[in-house]
Every structure is written in structure tokens, then in C-alpha cells.
Scaffold this motif. Sequence first.
Motif, PDB file in Angstrom:
ATOM      1  N   SER A   4       0.857  -1.184   0.000  1.00  0.00           N
ATOM      2  CA  SER A   4       0.000   0.000   0.000  1.00  0.00           C
ATOM      3  C   SER A   4       0.895   1.236   0.000  1.00  0.00           C
ATOM      4  O   SER A   4       2.098   1.148   0.229  1.00  0.00           O
ATOM      5  N   VAL A   5       0.280   2.374  -0.263  1.00  0.00           N
ATOM      6  CA  VAL A   5       1.019   3.633  -0.344  1.00  0.00           C
ATOM      7  C   VAL A   5       0.454   4.604   0.686  1.00  0.00           C
ATOM      8  O   VAL A   5      -0.770   4.734   0.829  1.00  0.00           O
ATOM      9  N   THR A   6       1.339   5.270   1.403  1.00  0.00           N
ATOM     10  CA  THR A   6       0.938   6.380   2.260  1.00  0.00           C
ATOM     11  C   THR A   6       1.374   7.674   1.594  1.00  0.00           C
ATOM     12  O   THR A   6       2.560   7.874   1.328  1.00  0.00           O
ATOM     13  N   PHE A   7       0.419   8.540   1.290  1.00  0.00           N
ATOM     14  CA  PHE A   7       0.714   9.843   0.712  1.00  0.00           C
ATOM     15  C   PHE A   7       0.776  10.878   1.840  1.00  0.00           C
ATOM     16  O   PHE A   7      -0.189  11.041   2.589  1.00  0.00           O
ATOM     17  N   LEU A   8       1.917  11.550   1.951  1.00  0.00           N
ATOM     18  CA  LEU A   8       2.065  12.630   2.930  1.00  0.00           C
ATOM     19  C   LEU A   8       1.847  13.951   2.201  1.00  0.00           C
ATOM     20  O   LEU A   8       2.634  14.329   1.339  1.00  0.00           O
ATOM     21  N   ASN A   9       0.785  14.629   2.555  1.00  0.00           N
ATOM     22  CA  ASN A   9       0.396  15.840   1.832  1.00  0.00           C
ATOM     23  C   ASN A   9       0.989  17.085   2.495  1.00  0.00           C
ATOM     24  O   ASN A   9       0.311  17.787   3.244  1.00  0.00           O
ATOM     25  N   PHE A  10       2.259  17.343   2.203  1.00  0.00           N
ATOM     26  CA  PHE A  10       2.912  18.567   2.663  1.00  0.00           C
ATOM     27  C   PHE A  10       2.647  19.738   1.721  1.00  0.00           C
ATOM     28  O   PHE A  10       2.602  20.884   2.161  1.00  0.00           O
ATOM     29  N   ASP A  11       2.552  19.452   0.420  1.00  0.00           N
ATOM     30  CA  ASP A  11       2.592  20.536  -0.572  1.00  0.00           C
ATOM     31  C   ASP A  11       1.547  20.411  -1.678  1.00  0.00           C
ATOM     32  O   ASP A  11       1.627  21.115  -2.686  1.00  0.00           O
ATOM     33  N   ASN A  12       0.577  19.516  -1.497  1.00  0.00           N
ATOM     34  CA  ASN A  12      -0.526  19.340  -2.443  1.00  0.00           C
ATOM     35  C   ASN A  12      -0.106  18.827  -3.818  1.00  0.00           C
ATOM     36  O   ASN A  12      -0.907  18.861  -4.757  1.00  0.00           O
ATOM     37  N   THR A  13       1.114  18.323  -3.963  1.00  0.00           N
ATOM     38  CA  THR A  13       1.530  17.836  -5.286  1.00  0.00           C
ATOM     39  C   THR A  13       0.766  16.575  -5.693  1.00  0.00           C
ATOM     40  O   THR A  13       0.507  16.371  -6.881  1.00  0.00           O
ATOM     41  N   TYR A  14       0.391  15.750  -4.732  1.00  0.00           N
ATOM     42  CA  TYR A  14      -0.278  14.498  -5.091  1.00  0.00           C
ATOM     43  C   TYR A  14      -1.751  14.697  -5.440  1.00  0.00           C
ATOM     44  O   TYR A  14      -2.375  13.799  -6.003  1.00  0.00           O
ATOM     45  N   ASN A  19      -3.945   9.489 -10.779  1.00  0.00           N
ATOM     46  CA  ASN A  19      -3.811   8.078 -11.174  1.00  0.00           C
ATOM     47  C   ASN A  19      -3.191   7.230 -10.070  1.00  0.00           C
ATOM     48  O   ASN A  19      -3.440   6.024  -9.985  1.00  0.00           O
ATOM     49  N   LEU A  20      -2.370   7.851  -9.234  1.00  0.00           N
ATOM     50  CA  LEU A  20      -1.713   7.103  -8.162  1.00  0.00           C
ATOM     51  C   LEU A  20      -2.707   6.633  -7.102  1.00  0.00           C
ATOM     52  O   LEU A  20      -2.436   5.680  -6.368  1.00  0.00           O
ATOM     53  N   LEU A  21      -3.850   7.308  -7.042  1.00  0.00           N
ATOM     54  CA  LEU A  21      -4.836   6.954  -6.024  1.00  0.00           C
ATOM     55  C   LEU A  21      -5.562   5.653  -6.350  1.00  0.00           C
ATOM     56  O   LEU A  21      -6.363   5.165  -5.548  1.00  0.00           O
ATOM     57  N   ARG A  22      -5.268   5.061  -7.496  1.00  0.00           N
ATOM     58  CA  ARG A  22      -5.815   3.741  -7.823  1.00  0.00           C
ATOM     59  C   ARG A  22      -5.166   2.653  -6.978  1.00  0.00           C
ATOM     60  O   ARG A  22      -5.725   1.564  -6.819  1.00  0.00           O
ATOM     61  N   PHE A  23      -3.976   2.926  -6.457  1.00  0.00           N
ATOM     62  CA  PHE A  23      -3.317   1.953  -5.591  1.00  0.00           C
ATOM     63  C   PHE A  23      -3.939   2.000  -4.197  1.00  0.00           C
ATOM     64  O   PHE A  23      -4.427   3.048  -3.757  1.00  0.00           O
ATOM     65  N   PRO A  24      -3.951   0.868  -3.472  1.00  0.00           N
ATOM     66  CA  PRO A  24      -4.386   0.905  -2.069  1.00  0.00           C
ATOM     67  C   PRO A  24      -3.560   1.954  -1.322  1.00  0.00           C
ATOM     68  O   PRO A  24      -2.328   1.940  -1.396  1.00  0.00           O
ATOM     69  N   HIS A  25      -4.232   2.850  -0.605  1.00  0.00           N
ATOM     70  CA  HIS A  25      -3.464   3.958  -0.036  1.00  0.00           C
ATOM     71  C   HIS A  25      -4.128   4.558   1.204  1.00  0.00           C
ATOM     72  O   HIS A  25      -5.307   4.334   1.470  1.00  0.00           O
ATOM     73  N   GLU A  26      -3.315   5.319   1.909  1.00  0.00           N
ATOM     74  CA  GLU A  26      -3.762   6.211   2.977  1.00  0.00           C
ATOM     75  C   GLU A  26      -3.280   7.613   2.650  1.00  0.00           C
ATOM     76  O   GLU A  26      -2.233   7.791   2.024  1.00  0.00           O
ATOM     77  N   TRP A  27      -4.031   8.591   3.095  1.00  0.00           N
ATOM     78  CA  TRP A  27      -3.714   9.992   2.827  1.00  0.00           C
ATOM     79  C   TRP A  27      -3.568  10.704   4.166  1.00  0.00           C
ATOM     80  O   TRP A  27      -4.486  10.707   4.977  1.00  0.00           O
ATOM     81  N   ILE A  28      -2.413  11.297   4.412  1.00  0.00           N
ATOM     82  CA  ILE A  28      -2.182  12.005   5.674  1.00  0.00           C
ATOM     83  C   ILE A  28      -1.830  13.451   5.365  1.00  0.00           C
ATOM     84  O   ILE A  28      -0.804  13.740   4.739  1.00  0.00           O
ATOM     85  N   ASP A  29      -2.673  14.366   5.781  1.00  0.00           N
ATOM     86  CA  ASP A  29      -2.406  15.787   5.566  1.00  0.00           C
ATOM     87  C   ASP A  29      -1.328  16.284   6.524  1.00  0.00           C
ATOM     88  O   ASP A  29      -1.357  16.008   7.723  1.00  0.00           O
ATOM     89  N   MET A  30      -0.355  17.002   5.969  1.00  0.00           N
ATOM     90  CA  MET A  30       0.725  17.590   6.756  1.00  0.00           C
ATOM     91  C   MET A  30       0.887  19.090   6.473  1.00  0.00           C
ATOM     92  O   MET A  30       1.705  19.745   7.105  1.00  0.00           O
ATOM     93  N   TYR A  31       0.100  19.608   5.521  1.00  0.00           N
ATOM     94  CA  TYR A  31       0.325  20.960   5.027  1.00  0.00           C
ATOM     95  C   TYR A  31       0.099  22.045   6.076  1.00  0.00           C
ATOM     96  O   TYR A  31       0.609  23.163   5.953  1.00  0.00           O
ATOM     97  N   ASP A  32      -0.659  21.733   7.120  1.00  0.00           N
ATOM     98  CA  ASP A  32      -0.982  22.738   8.133  1.00  0.00           C
ATOM     99  C   ASP A  32       0.080  22.828   9.233  1.00  0.00           C
ATOM    100  O   ASP A  32      -0.024  23.673  10.120  1.00  0.00           O
ATOM    101  N   ILE A  33       1.101  21.960   9.176  1.00  0.00           N
ATOM    102  CA  ILE A  33       2.145  21.972  10.210  1.00  0.00           C
ATOM    103  C   ILE A  33       3.181  23.041   9.857  1.00  0.00           C
ATOM    104  O   ILE A  33       3.761  23.016   8.769  1.00  0.00           O
TER     105      ILE A  33
END
Length: 238
Positions: A4-14, A19-33
Motif C-alpha cells: 500500500s502507499v501512504t501519501f504525505l500531503n505537505f505541498d498538495n503535489t499528489y 492516477n496514483l490513487l488507484r493503488f491501495p493507499h492512505e492519505w495524511i495531511d501535513m500541510y498545516d504543520i
Amino acid sequence: MHPSVTFLNFDNTYTWQRNLLRFPHEWIDMYDIEGTNLYCDDHAMQEIEKRLARRHTRGMTLIGSGNYHYVSYVLLKQFHEPFTLVLFDHHTDMNEQTLFPLLSCGSWVSYAQKHVPTLKHVVIIGSATSYVSSHVTTFPKNDVTYAPMTIVRAIPTKHVYISIDKDVLRPQDAQTNWDQGTMSLQMLLIYIDYLFRYKHVLGVDVCGEDRTFCVKNEQANEAIIRACFKHMPISSAS
């Protein structure tokens, strides 16, 4: 490793690489830190670690821009087995922060060597410069392609952790916000294949995003994910 893939959302690039979200994944927002761009202060580090601890699985981690590559240090801290860090990067990321001893995207490897006791060796592939140390083996970029088994034989441990900054790649295959190397994506995928075949891979992370070149980077990310997932027991989403 879990497939599975964990996406770390620091900068909104993902958000632009759907298309990458077709893989089993988790999304963790980090942009507010606050206090995370290039350098990471203590408060930011504590918050990043807290959010990473909420993950349901430990598979691949996509970090975002190379400005946040220091997150690899946090990921390395979870392993209790002796392991080697295999780093694909145009930079060694071993700068010593003496004046301002903050964890940064340019110093995280040396920081990990000091603070992660199970990290026994570092192998750096594709860097612009060499680093001489008994605990570091460097394969700098040059006109000769290193044989995959040469890389494997340089790893003294059974377990490895793979960290990939796409700035190691030539601009035809990926585009980042840092100066880049000359490795082809195809060669990187071959190296990944050999590492999975001959070593026990504890984890993989990828960074090197640039919103201006999302299509090219998304294609590279997908190829890297698929190269890793094919060695895992459960196949990825189609």
C-alpha cells in the motif's frame, strides 16, 4: 512491507497525480504543520511523528517535494533490525548542521547515523559527489552504469530500507525543484528489482515532486510503485 502507499500531503503535489490513487493507499495531511519546509523544528517533528503513528499499514511512503526528504529519518526510527539505508539521490544529504543544528533535507542522513542505532551502513547511488566514510559507500554518477550486483554486494546487512529522491533521475524521466542527475528511470527500476530479490526490504519512500511537472513525475512514481509491489504478496490495484 505491506503493498500500500501512504501519501504525505505537505505541498498538495499528489492532488495533481490522481492516477496514483488507484493503488491501495492512505492519505495524511501535513500541510498545516508550521516549520516543515527544508528544515524541521522540534514541534513540527513531534506532530509529524504523531500523524505517522496513525497509519494502518506500513508500505511505501510518498513524501512530496525533496524539501521534505528529512521525513525519511522518522521512518527509519521504526526498525529494530540492523539495516542498510540504500539512498538514490543526486545529493548525499549528509551536510552537518553545526550553526543551526536542525534536521533538514540536506542533513537527515548524517542525523540518522547519529540517532538511529539500527542503521549500520549507508549506500548512496547517483550522487553528484562522493562521501568517504567507513559507514558510507558511494556510487557517484559517472559515464559508467554500475552493475546491479555491485550495488547488492556493497550492502553488509540482510535488511535494507530504500529511499528515492527523483532528482537522481535524468530530466527526461522526472523533473524536480533541485539540480538533477543522469540515471534513467529504467536503470532505477532494475536496481529496485535486484534489491527486492537479494535483500529483505523493510520499507521504501519516494520524494522529488514539482507541481509544474506533475504528469512526468506521476508516470515515474507509478513505475516505481509497480516495481516494488510486484515483489509483495498481494498485487496492487490495476
